[in-house]
Write a protein that holds these residues in place. Sequence first.
Motif, mmCIF file in Angstrom:
data_model
loop_
_atom_site.group_PDB
_atom_site.id
_atom_site.type_symbol
_atom_site.label_atom_id
_atom_site.label_comp_id
_atom_site.label_asym_id
_atom_site.label_seq_id
_atom_site.Cartn_x
_atom_site.Cartn_y
_atom_site.Cartn_z
ATOM 1 N N SER A 55 -2.564 32.190 -5.470
ATOM 2 C CA SER A 55 -2.242 30.666 -5.250
ATOM 3 C C SER A 55 -1.699 31.026 -3.582
ATOM 4 O O SER A 55 -0.549 30.588 -2.919
ATOM 5 N N ILE A 56 -2.816 31.233 -2.906
ATOM 6 C CA ILE A 56 -2.163 31.445 -1.782
ATOM 7 C C ILE A 56 -3.313 30.125 -0.725
ATOM 8 O O ILE A 56 -4.789 29.534 -0.673
ATOM 9 N N LEU A 57 -2.847 29.468 0.421
ATOM 10 C CA LEU A 57 -2.831 28.034 0.381
ATOM 11 C C LEU A 57 -3.019 28.557 2.934
ATOM 12 O O LEU A 57 -1.674 29.259 2.982
#
Length: 51
Positions: free
Chosen positions: A48-50
Amino acid sequence: MMSLIFLLLLIAMVSAFIGKKEVGYAFFGVSVVLGLYWFHHHATDTLSILL
């Protein structure tokens, strides 16, 4: 979870050292299966890399 895998490996090594090879093989096999499951769990997990 990793500590459980290392504990199972320790039990396998100690049991092989004292002469109970069948028990050592069983604990080693269980630790390998758990290690592969744990690797699969982390390798297929989405990041979950934004950016």
